[in-house]
Write a protein that holds these residues in place. Structure first.
Motif, PDB file in Angstrom:
ATOM      1  N   VAL A   1     148.370  39.807  65.739  1.00  0.00           N
ATOM      2  CA  VAL A   1     148.721  40.220  64.774  1.00  0.00           C
ATOM      3  C   VAL A   1     149.059  41.904  64.902  1.00  0.00           C
ATOM      4  O   VAL A   1     150.299  42.275  64.807  1.00  0.00           O
ATOM      5  CB  VAL A   1     148.016  40.118  63.456  1.00  0.00           C
ATOM      6  N   LEU A   2     148.195  42.563  65.486  1.00  0.00           N
ATOM      7  CA  LEU A   2     148.516  43.835  65.870  1.00  0.00           C
ATOM      8  C   LEU A   2     149.759  44.016  66.968  1.00  0.00           C
ATOM      9  O   LEU A   2     150.668  44.854  66.752  1.00  0.00           O
ATOM     10  CB  LEU A   2     147.288  44.467  66.463  1.00  0.00           C
ATOM     11  N   LYS A   3     149.698  42.935  67.897  1.00  0.00           N
ATOM     12  CA  LYS A   3     151.008  43.347  68.685  1.00  0.00           C
ATOM     13  C   LYS A   3     151.978  42.783  68.241  1.00  0.00           C
ATOM     14  O   LYS A   3     153.181  43.508  68.396  1.00  0.00           O
ATOM     15  CB  LYS A   3     150.601  42.017  69.978  1.00  0.00           C
ATOM     16  N   LEU A   4     152.145  41.857  67.267  1.00  0.00           N
ATOM     17  CA  LEU A   4     153.430  41.770  66.561  1.00  0.00           C
ATOM     18  C   LEU A   4     154.029  42.818  65.751  1.00  0.00           C
ATOM     19  O   LEU A   4     155.085  43.160  65.389  1.00  0.00           O
ATOM     20  CB  LEU A   4     153.203  40.441  65.579  1.00  0.00           C
ATOM     21  N   ASN A   5     152.986  43.585  64.905  1.00  0.00           N
ATOM     22  CA  ASN A   5     153.466  44.532  64.255  1.00  0.00           C
ATOM     23  C   ASN A   5     153.772  45.906  65.301  1.00  0.00           C
ATOM     24  O   ASN A   5     154.748  46.233  64.971  1.00  0.00           O
ATOM     25  CB  ASN A   5     151.995  45.147  63.579  1.00  0.00           C
ATOM     26  N   LYS A   6     153.194  46.011  66.204  1.00  0.00           N
ATOM     27  CA  LYS A   6     153.390  47.236  67.236  1.00  0.00           C
ATOM     28  C   LYS A   6     154.843  46.809  67.812  1.00  0.00           C
ATOM     29  O   LYS A   6     155.660  47.513  68.054  1.00  0.00           O
ATOM     30  CB  LYS A   6     152.500  47.605  68.201  1.00  0.00           C
ATOM     31  N   GLN A   7     154.633  45.659  68.525  1.00  0.00           N
ATOM     32  CA  GLN A   7     155.940  45.208  69.537  1.00  0.00           C
ATOM     33  C   GLN A   7     157.116  44.819  68.873  1.00  0.00           C
ATOM     34  O   GLN A   7     158.559  45.101  69.138  1.00  0.00           O
ATOM     35  CB  GLN A   7     155.387  44.550  70.361  1.00  0.00           C
ATOM     36  N   GLU A   8     156.995  43.839  67.702  1.00  0.00           N
ATOM     37  CA  GLU A   8     158.077  43.480  67.033  1.00  0.00           C
ATOM     38  C   GLU A   8     158.611  44.096  65.888  1.00  0.00           C
ATOM     39  O   GLU A   8     159.731  43.870  65.202  1.00  0.00           O
ATOM     40  CB  GLU A   8     157.881  42.035  66.714  1.00  0.00           C
ATOM     41  N   GLY A   9     157.850  45.201  65.173  1.00  0.00           N
ATOM     42  CA  GLY A   9     158.195  45.852  64.033  1.00  0.00           C
ATOM     43  C   GLY A   9     157.821  44.870  62.812  1.00  0.00           C
ATOM     44  O   GLY A   9     158.340  45.135  61.725  1.00  0.00           O
ATOM     45  N   LEU A  10     157.109  43.664  63.092  1.00  0.00           N
ATOM     46  CA  LEU A  10     156.956  42.773  61.817  1.00  0.00           C
ATOM     47  C   LEU A  10     155.937  43.563  60.679  1.00  0.00           C
ATOM     48  O   LEU A  10     155.118  44.301  61.302  1.00  0.00           O
ATOM     49  CB  LEU A  10     156.156  41.662  62.443  1.00  0.00           C
ATOM     50  N   THR A  11     156.592  43.408  59.661  1.00  0.00           N
ATOM     51  CA  THR A  11     155.593  44.177  58.530  1.00  0.00           C
ATOM     52  C   THR A  11     154.373  43.276  58.225  1.00  0.00           C
ATOM     53  O   THR A  11     154.709  42.034  58.185  1.00  0.00           O
ATOM     54  CB  THR A  11     156.524  44.292  57.235  1.00  0.00           C
ATOM     55  N   VAL A  12     153.181  43.634  58.187  1.00  0.00           N
ATOM     56  CA  VAL A  12     151.934  42.791  58.129  1.00  0.00           C
ATOM     57  C   VAL A  12     151.306  43.165  56.835  1.00  0.00           C
ATOM     58  O   VAL A  12     150.918  44.439  56.554  1.00  0.00           O
ATOM     59  CB  VAL A  12     151.178  43.086  59.331  1.00  0.00           C
ATOM     60  N   VAL A  13     151.071  42.150  56.109  1.00  0.00           N
ATOM     61  CA  VAL A  13     150.021  42.332  54.866  1.00  0.00           C
ATOM     62  C   VAL A  13     148.864  41.360  55.266  1.00  0.00           C
ATOM     63  O   VAL A  13     149.032  40.292  55.380  1.00  0.00           O
ATOM     64  CB  VAL A  13     150.817  41.743  53.636  1.00  0.00           C
ATOM     65  N   TYR A  14     147.736  42.141  55.521  1.00  0.00           N
ATOM     66  CA  TYR A  14     146.520  41.331  55.945  1.00  0.00           C
ATOM     67  C   TYR A  14     145.403  41.203  55.076  1.00  0.00           C
ATOM     68  O   TYR A  14     144.853  42.705  54.967  1.00  0.00           O
ATOM     69  CB  TYR A  14     146.195  41.997  57.279  1.00  0.00           C
ATOM     70  N   ILE A  15     145.114  40.166  54.590  1.00  0.00           N
ATOM     71  CA  ILE A  15     144.027  40.403  53.290  1.00  0.00           C
ATOM     72  C   ILE A  15     142.784  39.715  54.115  1.00  0.00           C
ATOM     73  O   ILE A  15     142.784  38.814  54.886  1.00  0.00           O
ATOM     74  CB  ILE A  15     144.452  39.377  52.475  1.00  0.00           C
ATOM     75  N   THR A  16     141.696  40.452  53.905  1.00  0.00           N
ATOM     76  CA  THR A  16     140.511  40.035  54.729  1.00  0.00           C
ATOM     77  C   THR A  16     139.446  40.823  53.942  1.00  0.00           C
ATOM     78  O   THR A  16     139.303  41.739  53.006  1.00  0.00           O
ATOM     79  CB  THR A  16     140.423  40.762  55.872  1.00  0.00           C
ATOM     80  N   HIS A  17     138.177  40.438  54.240  1.00  0.00           N
ATOM     81  CA  HIS A  17     137.059  40.703  53.881  1.00  0.00           C
ATOM     82  C   HIS A  17     136.190  41.294  54.983  1.00  0.00           C
ATOM     83  O   HIS A  17     135.119  41.817  54.768  1.00  0.00           O
ATOM     84  CB  HIS A  17     136.183  40.133  53.004  1.00  0.00           C
ATOM     85  N   PHE A  18     136.599  41.419  56.253  1.00  0.00           N
ATOM     86  CA  PHE A  18     136.156  42.010  57.531  1.00  0.00           C
ATOM     87  C   PHE A  18     136.514  43.385  57.646  1.00  0.00           C
ATOM     88  O   PHE A  18     137.549  43.647  57.733  1.00  0.00           O
ATOM     89  CB  PHE A  18     136.306  41.247  58.710  1.00  0.00           C
ATOM     90  N   MET A  19     135.562  44.434  57.619  1.00  0.00           N
ATOM     91  CA  MET A  19     135.875  45.772  57.463  1.00  0.00           C
ATOM     92  C   MET A  19     136.389  46.165  58.784  1.00  0.00           C
ATOM     93  O   MET A  19     137.377  47.013  58.913  1.00  0.00           O
ATOM     94  CB  MET A  19     134.745  46.707  56.950  1.00  0.00           C
ATOM     95  N   GLU A  20     135.692  45.619  59.839  1.00  0.00           N
ATOM     96  CA  GLU A  20     136.213  46.084  61.018  1.00  0.00           C
ATOM     97  C   GLU A  20     137.812  45.681  61.345  1.00  0.00           C
ATOM     98  O   GLU A  20     138.488  46.412  61.956  1.00  0.00           O
ATOM     99  CB  GLU A  20     135.380  45.387  61.987  1.00  0.00           C
ATOM    100  N   GLU A  21     138.223  44.587  60.742  1.00  0.00           N
ATOM    101  CA  GLU A  21     139.632  44.433  60.598  1.00  0.00           C
ATOM    102  C   GLU A  21     140.379  45.222  59.915  1.00  0.00           C
ATOM    103  O   GLU A  21     141.408  45.641  60.314  1.00  0.00           O
ATOM    104  CB  GLU A  21     139.770  42.819  60.373  1.00  0.00           C
ATOM    105  N   ALA A  22     139.930  45.502  58.923  1.00  0.00           N
ATOM    106  CA  ALA A  22     140.739  46.451  58.077  1.00  0.00           C
ATOM    107  C   ALA A  22     140.801  47.880  58.599  1.00  0.00           C
ATOM    108  O   ALA A  22     142.014  48.440  58.444  1.00  0.00           O
ATOM    109  CB  ALA A  22     140.131  46.429  56.621  1.00  0.00           C
ATOM    110  N   ALA A  23     139.815  48.132  59.444  1.00  0.00           N
ATOM    111  CA  ALA A  23     139.875  49.460  59.975  1.00  0.00           C
ATOM    112  C   ALA A  23     141.086  49.563  61.114  1.00  0.00           C
ATOM    113  O   ALA A  23     141.682  50.799  61.363  1.00  0.00           O
ATOM    114  CB  ALA A  23     138.611  49.547  60.746  1.00  0.00           C
ATOM    115  N   PHE A  24     141.857  48.540  61.362  1.00  0.00           N
ATOM    116  CA  PHE A  24     142.918  48.645  62.252  1.00  0.00           C
ATOM    117  C   PHE A  24     144.167  48.808  61.611  1.00  0.00           C
ATOM    118  O   PHE A  24     145.286  49.229  62.148  1.00  0.00           O
ATOM    119  CB  PHE A  24     143.126  47.246  63.164  1.00  0.00           C
ATOM    120  N   ALA A  25     144.214  48.522  60.222  1.00  0.00           N
ATOM    121  CA  ALA A  25     145.315  48.724  59.612  1.00  0.00           C
ATOM    122  C   ALA A  25     145.703  50.346  59.312  1.00  0.00           C
ATOM    123  O   ALA A  25     145.080  51.101  59.600  1.00  0.00           O
ATOM    124  CB  ALA A  25     145.366  48.331  57.975  1.00  0.00           C
TER     125      ALA A  25
END
Lengths: 276, 288, 264
Positions: free
Chosen positions: A185-209
């Motif tokens: 997902v990170l790659k798609l956002n960075k390289q393809e410019g895809l807008t990402v809405v990422y729902i999670t309860h893992f804080m380590e993942e949210a930290a990447f946003a």
């Protein structure tokens, strides 16, 4: 940057046997093209309900949801909206519909009536984009959880959406699977410019946003950059949410009198701060 | 009294093109009252391993005994063993089937052939252990409950049989932080109050580091470590090579050691890390 | 582990049969069955046998796979043989009390057994040389041409069923183990005990299937699924020369079989 998603005054309620429940209230939210927004909140905070408004799986009782200029309440816009806002769900198995990987990834484009030769291209590119080249003829039930979710993501990007919404995509995965999905997902956002809405309860993942929206009782409680949000340790704990371990440690050390920044979220940041 | 596996190996579909050696030469012992963590990533053999504890799988070679009863012998009463060794699978809420919460939790005790009064008291006790109010929930349909509540009903269904050893396969899978903490607290209480032996299968070092007396690390069907958490985490290089990890605070201390800090690297909790860092800070004269 | 064995197992290959359009194969199976069922003389059965053998060789499928498909049927085959041997009227060639064997009986018994075997062989060849996707595509296409109203939906149902069978089998195994861990007895000698254990297995399994269906429907809608209207396919079915030749051959087969009939 353009506002791809514009939500104003969103209210969503539903009836159960005994009572009326307000799932979402006073939601005002704007998401720009190219953003990576994480939405966190405990179960029941309304985050999944909010996600389903983004592609018109749910419609507002009050207020509006505008996606790339299209109002979700207008029936004629429905399929256009759903092509532009792709959604990946929590259960890796219950999204895969075909008996081979490439057939499943082709499902979306087929629904859009895309030309057969072009579908082939889209499928190959999508599988490449999620790092699953060569998996074309594999059977879905023989894949790992992380692989299944990546196929699901490929199925969405084959439709060339502007936005991809992922509703707790890693909740049912093991650490390896979680890492695979997150990296993809990170790659798609960075390289393809895809807008990402990422729902999670893992804080380590949210930290990447780049931006975190915190939901509580159907409303937006906090909205800001991860450093700012995670530094509000007390508020987050009151909402039954975790903070990344390093953030908790940094606050504990600050309380002991150590002079380090409040907004530490990763081990690297902690080491840098401590070794200054 | 313990569960013992002696030189146990297990092969799926032997003599077929799908043959797979899931377990190889396993020797372990789970003592009464211990809290054991079993760690390994998907495919390491953990699920296969625990199914040997209550006779759901029979070893291809080797022996399994529970409290000195050989599970392989003809006279072994497997149903009695399964009462003694309770097992909660992943996503246990998927096994609920009865019309009411009471009936579902009572399924296990009913299969034990007990009297109605005894069954009722066992159900009540189990429900209170998982914090489900008896009067409120007993007549409710399990299918109208929230995910977390359903899971607690499923766990109560196993606890109602009053097992001596409780095996839990990733009991926190799929739960949010609040749900996860509730379950962990519950399990800790169970272990302390009832002196139940607990075997906790997980991927997450963070969850288990503090609670376990002993960690068993399994990789590719073999046991690579079986020791206290602190000793196991010292072997971080081997762990990382097998795709596993040590708790976040452990990784931090290692990084600090690399920077020349003289600190311990076998810490398990944030509290311990804080104390160790403050100790170091005072030693080198760093201040606010 | 059961999930590794797929229903109607497909064996990848490069034979003429593999390369044929699935529609040709489906139609060919139907025409073959007509030819097979209309054969009623020794020469006809000889012809059918040779023809069937040729098809098997053409498919390059290992004989052992085909024999495996026949094995489960041996009871039915034996019964059929026995029934015809002992029940057919005619000149007895062997008698022992009431039991008598006639020449006609032997012939009929053999014919019926062969019929069953060839039927199973040819349908097996269909699934062994055609992927489930191509099969459902072929069926959908044929149904559409026959103006059957819900052709696409039927094909979609088949695809989804095929996709989820291994998953549901795996889930059933998990549920069984979970209930066994609570004292359920699926292996008891008593039928009543086994029957009682069915509910704790079926209820969760059905619930799970419904939940999956719900989730899947939502995921499909999110991917713009709205039925078969204006839907394209990545892999389009295209007829080739070999398909025309195959149809011609199978029609000849049926014709010859009819010609070799005794009577009309």
């Amino acid at each position: 940057m353009k506002d791809l998603i514009h939500i104003e005054g969103l209210l969503h309620k539903y009836q159960t046997a005994n009572e009326e429940i307000v799932a979402l209230k006073d939601i005002d939210l704007n998401i720009e093209e190219g953003e990576f927004v994480a939405i966190i909140g405990h179960n029941g905070s309304g985050k999944s309900t909010l996600a389903k408004h983004l592609n018109a799986l749910l419609l507002p009782d009050q207020g509006r949801v505008i996606v790339n200029g299209l109002d979700t309440k207008i029936k004629e816009h429905l399929w256009n909206i759903r092509q532009q806002v792709g959604m990946v769900f929590q259960n890796p198995d219950n999204q895969l519909v075909a008996t081979t990987v490439e057939e499943d990834v082709a499902f979306g484009p087929e629904n859009l009536g895309v030309d057969p030769a072009r579908i082939r291209l889209l499928v190959d590119e999508a599988l490449h984009g999620v790092g699953m080249d060569g998996f074309h003829l594999r059977a879905p039930h023989l894949l790992s959880g992380g692989q299944k979710q990546r196929v699901a993501i490929a199925g969405i990007i084959a439709m060339r959406p502007k936005i991809i919404v992922l509703d707790e995509p890693t909740a049912m995965l093991d650490p390896i699977g979680r890492r695979e999905v997150m990296e993809t997902v990170l790659k798609l956002n960075k390289q393809e410019g895809l807008t990402v809405v990422y729902i999670t309860h893992f804080m380590e993942e949210a930290a990447f946003a780049k931006r975190i929206v915190v939901m509580e009782k159907g409303q937006i409680a906090l909205d800001g950059a991860p450093e700012k949000i995670f530094s509000m340790v007390a508020e987050l704990k009151a909402m039954s949410l975790d903070v990344p371990p390093m953030t908790e440690l940094s606050h504990a050390l600050i309380d002991e009198g150590l002079s380090i920044p409040r907004e530490i979220t990763t081990i690297e940041e902690m080491v840098v701060a401590l070794c200054r | 009294m313990s569960i013992r596996l002696e030189d146990v190996s297990y092969t799926y579909l032997p003599n077929s093109p799908y043959e797979c050696n899931a377990l190889q030469n396993i020797d372990i012992q789970i003592e009464e009252g211990e809290f054991i963590g079993i760690i390994g990533h998907t495919g390491s053999g953990k699920s296969t391993l625990i199914q040997h504890f209550n006779g759901l799988l029979k070893p291809t070679t080797g022996r399994v005994t529970v409290d000195d009863i050989d599970l392989g012998s003809k006279s072994a009463d497997l149903r009695a063993i399964r009462q003694r060794v309770g097992m909660v699978f992943q996503y246990p809420e998927h096994q609920l089937f009865e019309e009411t919460v009471f009936e579902d939790i009572a399924y296990g005790p009913k299969n034990m052939g007990l009297s109605t009064e005894k069954i009722s008291s066992m159900v009540q006790k189990a429900m209170s252990t998982v914090n489900l109010d008896f009067e409120k929930y007993r007549y409710m349909s399990p299918f109208t409950l929230s995910g977390g509540e359903k899971r607690r009903v499923a766990i109560a269904g196993v606890l109602a049989m009053e097992p001596k050893y409780l095996i839990l396969d990733e009991p926190t899978a799929g739960l949010d932080p609040k749900g996860r903490n509730e379950i962990l607290v519950n399990i800790e209480q169970l272990h302390k109050k009832e002196k139940m032996a607990v075997v906790f299968v997980t991927h997450s070092m963070d969850d288990i580091a503090r609670l376990a007396d002993r960690l068993i690390v399994i990789n590719s069907g073999r046991i690579i470590f079986s020791d206290t958490p602190r000793k196991v985490f010292k072997e971080y290089e081997v762990l990382q090579k097998t795709g596993l990890d040590i708790p976040t605070v452990g990784r931090l201390m290692l990084e600090l050691q690399k920077k020349g800090w003289n600190v311990r690297n076998d810490l398990l909790t944030i509290e311990e890390a804080k104390n160790e860092i403050m100790k170091h800070a005072r030693e080198v004269g760093r201040n606010a | 582990m059961l999930k590794d064995i797929t229903i109607g197992q497909y064996i990848p290959g490069d034979s003429a049969l593999h390369k044929m359009d699935p529609r040709t194969k489906i139609i060919a199976v139907v025409v073959y069955m007509i030819g097979l069922f209309l054969a009623n003389t020794q020469s006809a059965y000889l012809f059918v046998t040779i023809f069937t053998a040729c098809i098997i060789i053409l498919s390059q499928v290992p004989l052992i796979m085909l024999i495996r498909g026949i094995k489960p049927l041996w009871i039915i085959l034996l019964l059929t043989l026995g029934l015809h041997i002992f029940m057919t009227e005619g000149i007895p060639i062997w008698q022992w009390g009431i039991l008598k064997i006639t020449a006609e009986g032997l012939k009929m018994g053999l014919f019926m057994v062969l019929r069953l075997i060839y039927l199973v062989l040819i349908t097996s060849l269909l699934t062994l040389t055609t992927t489930p996707i191509l099969l459902t595509d072929g069926i959908e296409n044929l149904l559409k041409r026959m103006f059957v109203p819900v052709a696409h939906e039927l094909a979609m149902m088949m695809t989804i069923a095929l996709r989820f069978i291994p998953t549901l089998i795996e889930e059933a195994e998990k549920i069984m183990k979970a209930q066994m861990a609570r004292g359920a007895d699926f292996e008891s000698k008593s039928l009543l005990a086994r029957a009682k254990s069915i509910v704790p297995l079926l209820v969760p399994l059905f619930l799970s299937a419904f939940r999956r269906a719900d989730d899947l429907a939502m995921a499909m809608e999110a991917r713009c699924y709205r039925g078969g209207e204006n839907r394209s396919r990545m892999k389009e079915l295209k007829l080739a020369a070999r398909d025309a030749i195959a149809i011609a051959i199978i029609l000849c087969f049926a014709a010859v079989s009819i010609l070799l009939r005794n009577g009309v």
